[in-house]
Write a protein that holds these residues in place. Structure first.
Motif, PDB file in Angstrom:
ATOM      1  N   ASN A  73       0.846  -1.199   0.000  1.00 41.12           N
ATOM      2  CA  ASN A  73       0.000   0.000   0.000  1.00 41.12           C
ATOM      3  C   ASN A  73       0.881   1.248   0.000  1.00 41.12           C
ATOM      4  OD1 ASN A  73      -2.626  -0.949  -0.056  1.00 41.12           O
ATOM      5  ND2 ASN A  73      -2.719  -1.236   2.157  1.00 41.12           N
ATOM      6  N   GLY A  74       0.528   2.212  -0.848  1.00 40.90           N
ATOM      7  CA  GLY A  74       1.274   3.455  -0.883  1.00 40.90           C
ATOM      8  C   GLY A  74       2.528   3.426  -1.733  1.00 40.90           C
ATOM      9  N   ALA A  75       2.781   2.291  -2.416  1.00 48.90           N
ATOM     10  CA  ALA A  75       4.000   2.180  -3.233  1.00 48.90           C
ATOM     11  C   ALA A  75       3.913   3.014  -4.506  1.00 48.90           C
ATOM     12  CB  ALA A  75       4.256   0.716  -3.591  1.00 48.90           C
ATOM     13  N   GLY A  76       2.673   3.315  -4.955  1.00 47.36           N
ATOM     14  CA  GLY A  76       2.494   4.098  -6.174  1.00 47.36           C
ATOM     15  C   GLY A  76       1.887   3.311  -7.320  1.00 47.36           C
ATOM     16  N   LYS A  77       1.362   2.122  -7.030  1.00 46.59           N
ATOM     17  CA  LYS A  77       0.829   1.247  -8.085  1.00 46.59           C
ATOM     18  C   LYS A  77      -0.325   1.906  -8.841  1.00 46.59           C
ATOM     19  CE  LYS A  77      -0.327  -2.274  -5.492  1.00 46.59           C
ATOM     20  NZ  LYS A  77      -0.179  -1.603  -4.187  1.00 46.59           N
ATOM     21  N   THR A  78      -1.336   2.356  -8.090  1.00 47.27           N
ATOM     22  CA  THR A  78      -2.489   2.983  -8.742  1.00 47.27           C
ATOM     23  C   THR A  78      -2.087   4.274  -9.436  1.00 47.27           C
ATOM     24  OG1 THR A  78      -4.091   1.991  -7.226  1.00 47.27           O
ATOM     25  CG2 THR A  78      -4.753   4.033  -8.313  1.00 47.27           C
ATOM     26  N   THR A  79      -1.169   5.016  -8.837  1.00 46.24           N
ATOM     27  CA  THR A  79      -0.688   6.248  -9.475  1.00 46.24           C
ATOM     28  C   THR A  79      -0.082   5.947 -10.834  1.00 46.24           C
ATOM     29  OG1 THR A  79      -0.237   7.252  -7.324  1.00 46.24           O
ATOM     30  CG2 THR A  79       0.864   8.230  -9.221  1.00 46.24           C
ATOM     31  N   LEU A  80       0.720   4.883 -10.913  1.00 49.50           N
ATOM     32  CA  LEU A  80       1.340   4.525 -12.184  1.00 49.50           C
ATOM     33  C   LEU A  80       0.278   4.151 -13.213  1.00 49.50           C
ATOM     34  CD1 LEU A  80       3.841   3.971 -13.898  1.00 49.50           C
ATOM     35  CD2 LEU A  80       3.881   1.659 -12.964  1.00 49.50           C
ATOM     36  N   LEU A  81      -0.643   3.313 -12.826  1.00 50.24           N
ATOM     37  CA  LEU A  81      -1.689   2.892 -13.755  1.00 50.24           C
ATOM     38  C   LEU A  81      -2.510   4.088 -14.230  1.00 50.24           C
ATOM     39  CD1 LEU A  81      -3.951  -0.224 -13.380  1.00 50.24           C
ATOM     40  CD2 LEU A  81      -4.949   1.975 -13.913  1.00 50.24           C
ATOM     41  N   MET A  82      -2.953   4.911 -13.301  1.00 48.83           N
ATOM     42  CA  MET A  82      -3.887   5.986 -13.638  1.00 48.83           C
ATOM     43  C   MET A  82      -3.212   7.234 -14.206  1.00 48.83           C
ATOM     44  SD  MET A  82      -6.771   4.617 -13.252  1.00 48.83           S
ATOM     45  CE  MET A  82      -7.801   6.064 -13.506  1.00 48.83           C
ATOM     46  N   SER A  83      -1.877   7.270 -14.159  1.00 46.99           N
ATOM     47  CA  SER A  83      -1.202   8.420 -14.753  1.00 46.99           C
ATOM     48  C   SER A  83      -1.451   8.485 -16.259  1.00 46.99           C
ATOM     49  CB  SER A  83       0.310   8.383 -14.467  1.00 46.99           C
ATOM     50  OG  SER A  83       0.920   7.240 -15.055  1.00 46.99           O
ATOM     51  N   LEU A  84      -1.736   7.352 -16.877  1.00 52.77           N
ATOM     52  CA  LEU A  84      -2.097   7.366 -18.296  1.00 52.77           C
ATOM     53  C   LEU A  84      -3.370   8.166 -18.526  1.00 52.77           C
ATOM     54  CD1 LEU A  84      -1.883   6.457 -21.218  1.00 52.77           C
ATOM     55  CD2 LEU A  84      -2.898   4.280 -20.575  1.00 52.77           C
ATOM     56  N   PHE A  85      -4.260   8.143 -17.551  1.00 48.78           N
ATOM     57  CA  PHE A  85      -5.536   8.863 -17.644  1.00 48.78           C
ATOM     58  C   PHE A  85      -5.469  10.222 -16.944  1.00 48.78           C
ATOM     59  CE2 PHE A  85      -6.326   4.347 -18.056  1.00 48.78           C
ATOM     60  CZ  PHE A  85      -7.153   4.293 -19.169  1.00 48.78           C
ATOM     61  N   ARG A  86      -4.224  10.695 -16.708  1.00 49.91           N
ATOM     62  CA  ARG A  86      -3.980  12.026 -16.134  1.00 49.91           C
ATOM     63  C   ARG A  86      -4.545  12.162 -14.718  1.00 49.91           C
ATOM     64  NH1 ARG A  86      -2.268  15.486 -20.015  1.00 49.91           N
ATOM     65  NH2 ARG A  86      -3.074  17.324 -18.952  1.00 49.91           N
ATOM     66  N   LYS A 116     -13.945  -3.337 -26.152  1.00 51.22           N
ATOM     67  CA  LYS A 116     -13.067  -4.330 -26.769  1.00 51.22           C
ATOM     68  C   LYS A 116     -11.625  -3.823 -26.818  1.00 51.22           C
ATOM     69  CE  LYS A 116     -13.208  -7.846 -30.359  1.00 51.22           C
ATOM     70  NZ  LYS A 116     -13.795  -8.285 -31.662  1.00 51.22           N
ATOM     71  N   PRO A 117     -11.028  -3.587 -25.646  1.00 48.33           N
ATOM     72  CA  PRO A 117      -9.687  -2.988 -25.603  1.00 48.33           C
ATOM     73  C   PRO A 117      -8.603  -3.950 -26.067  1.00 48.33           C
ATOM     74  CG  PRO A 117     -10.347  -3.676 -23.410  1.00 48.33           C
ATOM     75  CD  PRO A 117     -11.540  -3.869 -24.294  1.00 48.33           C
ATOM     76  N   ARG A 118      -7.529  -3.393 -26.597  1.00 49.84           N
ATOM     77  CA  ARG A 118      -6.335  -4.187 -26.880  1.00 49.84           C
ATOM     78  C   ARG A 118      -5.513  -4.366 -25.601  1.00 49.84           C
ATOM     79  NH1 ARG A 118      -3.136  -1.761 -31.766  1.00 49.84           N
ATOM     80  NH2 ARG A 118      -1.874  -3.625 -31.385  1.00 49.84           N
ATOM     81  N   VAL A 119      -5.522  -3.325 -24.755  1.00 55.80           N
ATOM     82  CA  VAL A 119      -4.853  -3.395 -23.451  1.00 55.80           C
ATOM     83  C   VAL A 119      -5.883  -3.078 -22.377  1.00 55.80           C
ATOM     84  CG1 VAL A 119      -2.970  -2.572 -22.007  1.00 55.80           C
ATOM     85  CG2 VAL A 119      -2.707  -2.574 -24.493  1.00 55.80           C
ATOM     86  N   PHE A 120      -5.997  -3.959 -21.400  1.00 56.01           N
ATOM     87  CA  PHE A 120      -6.981  -3.799 -20.343  1.00 56.01           C
ATOM     88  C   PHE A 120      -6.251  -3.666 -19.022  1.00 56.01           C
ATOM     89  CE2 PHE A 120     -10.847  -5.940 -18.105  1.00 56.01           C
ATOM     90  CZ  PHE A 120     -11.344  -4.697 -17.750  1.00 56.01           C
ATOM     91  N   PHE A 121      -6.421  -2.504 -18.365  1.00 56.01           N
ATOM     92  CA  PHE A 121      -5.845  -2.244 -17.048  1.00 56.01           C
ATOM     93  C   PHE A 121      -6.841  -2.688 -15.976  1.00 56.01           C
ATOM     94  CE2 PHE A 121      -2.959   1.693 -18.037  1.00 56.01           C
ATOM     95  CZ  PHE A 121      -2.361   0.993 -19.059  1.00 56.01           C
ATOM     96  N   LEU A 122      -6.343  -3.393 -14.978  1.00 53.90           N
ATOM     97  CA  LEU A 122      -7.192  -3.791 -13.854  1.00 53.90           C
ATOM     98  C   LEU A 122      -6.500  -3.395 -12.554  1.00 53.90           C
ATOM     99  CD1 LEU A 122      -7.306  -6.649 -15.960  1.00 53.90           C
ATOM    100  CD2 LEU A 122      -9.434  -6.636 -14.648  1.00 53.90           C
ATOM    101  N   ASP A 123      -7.197  -2.607 -11.741  1.00 57.71           N
ATOM    102  CA  ASP A 123      -6.628  -2.116 -10.487  1.00 57.71           C
ATOM    103  C   ASP A 123      -7.297  -2.825  -9.318  1.00 57.71           C
ATOM    104  OD1 ASP A 123      -5.288  -0.697  -8.587  1.00 57.71           O
ATOM    105  OD2 ASP A 123      -6.014   1.275  -9.182  1.00 57.71           O
ATOM    106  N   GLU A 124      -6.549  -3.714  -8.683  1.00 57.62           N
ATOM    107  CA  GLU A 124      -6.999  -4.455  -7.501  1.00 57.62           C
ATOM    108  C   GLU A 124      -8.316  -5.204  -7.740  1.00 57.62           C
ATOM    109  OE1 GLU A 124      -4.950  -4.742  -5.198  1.00 57.62           O
ATOM    110  OE2 GLU A 124      -3.786  -2.909  -4.913  1.00 57.62           O
ATOM    111  N   PRO A 125      -8.382  -6.080  -8.743  1.00 55.10           N
ATOM    112  CA  PRO A 125      -9.639  -6.792  -8.991  1.00 55.10           C
ATOM    113  C   PRO A 125     -10.037  -7.768  -7.894  1.00 55.10           C
ATOM    114  CG  PRO A 125      -7.890  -7.663 -10.384  1.00 55.10           C
ATOM    115  CD  PRO A 125      -7.356  -6.410  -9.749  1.00 55.10           C
ATOM    116  N   SER A 126      -9.090  -8.155  -7.029  1.00 53.17           N
ATOM    117  CA  SER A 126      -9.426  -9.112  -5.964  1.00 53.17           C
ATOM    118  C   SER A 126      -9.752  -8.438  -4.636  1.00 53.17           C
ATOM    119  CB  SER A 126      -8.263 -10.098  -5.758  1.00 53.17           C
ATOM    120  OG  SER A 126      -7.181  -9.469  -5.090  1.00 53.17           O
ATOM    121  N   LEU A 127      -9.656  -7.114  -4.584  1.00 48.98           N
ATOM    122  CA  LEU A 127      -9.791  -6.400  -3.311  1.00 48.98           C
ATOM    123  C   LEU A 127     -11.155  -6.643  -2.664  1.00 48.98           C
ATOM    124  CD1 LEU A 127      -8.231  -4.372  -1.505  1.00 48.98           C
ATOM    125  CD2 LEU A 127      -9.458  -2.548  -2.691  1.00 48.98           C
TER     126      LEU A 127
END
Length: 244
Positions: free
Chosen positions: A41-54, A157-168
């Motif tokens: 937690n707090g490592a920056g995972k979601t920040t990295l993923l969502m930085s693509l979406f600004r 129908k994405p070519r790349v699908f991002f998933l953030d914590e799907p098991s949470l």
């Protein structure tokens, strides 16, 4: 594997005010690959993923899709490129029906036949969503809401699908079910970028993994090599680290 990454994060720096959340992070995702990003937690995972979406916009560095910079594009334009996300916390619309939620995920699809075909595919992955299609999303169980969030993300129908914590927050049996379905999605030709605290499930599924620590990539390897790494086992897979 094609030598050119489908998606690249290159030397990304991202900040929240004066706090640096990502520090010179680079990451490659190849077509038809499953890539896992793990970390505490707090490592920056979601920040990295969502930085693509600004969310947040990167301070320096670049994000490339098929060699073209896309980090300046709007979320709408990024989805049109072929990238979609199932966000942390699901973010479904509770007062809308299951089917209405799915249709919101398809707003960039103008082809009605393609839209219907993709919705049929999602119902084949998640039969319970078909059974609940006229039900308000807010009345679904937590596992069903997660399935809906994944289904909505698949609608364009994405070519790349991002998933953030799907098991949470899901029970162990549901976690196993979700990861089995993610494997099926990948086998059908969708490239997956998976951000997960459940390192065991994520690395078993992934072709490759990255370990993010305090905003920096500390380890890179195949999913299996990271699973076998004593440092990873101690930090993320031990009995005291099952929630990391």
């Amino acid at each position: 594997m094609n030598n050119t990454p489908l998606l690249q994060y290159k030397n990304i720096v991202a900040r929240y005010g004066s706090i640096t959340a990502l520090n010179d992070v680079s990451l490659d995702i190849y077509e038809n690959e499953i890539v896992a990003l793990i970390g505490a937690n707090g490592a920056g995972k979601t920040t990295l993923l969502m930085s693509l979406f600004r969310e947040p916009a990167i301070a320096t560095g670049s994000i490339l899709f098929e060699g073209t910079a896309i980090h300046h594009l709007s979320s709408h334009e990024i989805i049109k490129c072929g990238i979609s996300v199932s966000p942390e916390g699901r973010r479904i619309f509770p007062k809308l029906t299951v089917e209405e939620n799915l249709q919101l995920g398809a707003f960039v699809i103008k082809n009605k036949a393609q839209n219907q075909m993709q919705q049929k595919y999602i119902y084949s992955l998640f039969p319970i969503l078909y059974d609940r299609r006229t039900q308000r999303a807010g009345t679904l169980s937590g596992g069903e809401q997660q399935m809906l969030a994944i289904g909505r993300g698949l609608m364009p129908k994405p070519r790349v699908f991002f998933l953030d914590e799907p098991s949470l927050g899901l029970a162990p049996l549901l976690v196993t079910q979700i990861f089995k379905i993610l494997s099926e999605i990948a086998k059908a030709g969708t490239t997956l970028f998976l951000v997960e605290q459940n390192a065991n499930h994520a690395l078993k599924l992934a072709h490759r993994g990255y370990v993010l620590v305090n905003g920096k990539i500390e380890l890179i390897g195949t999913g299996q090599s990271l699973l076998n790494n004593p440092t990873i086992q101690s930090a993320y897979l031990g009995k005291h680290a099952t929630s990391i």
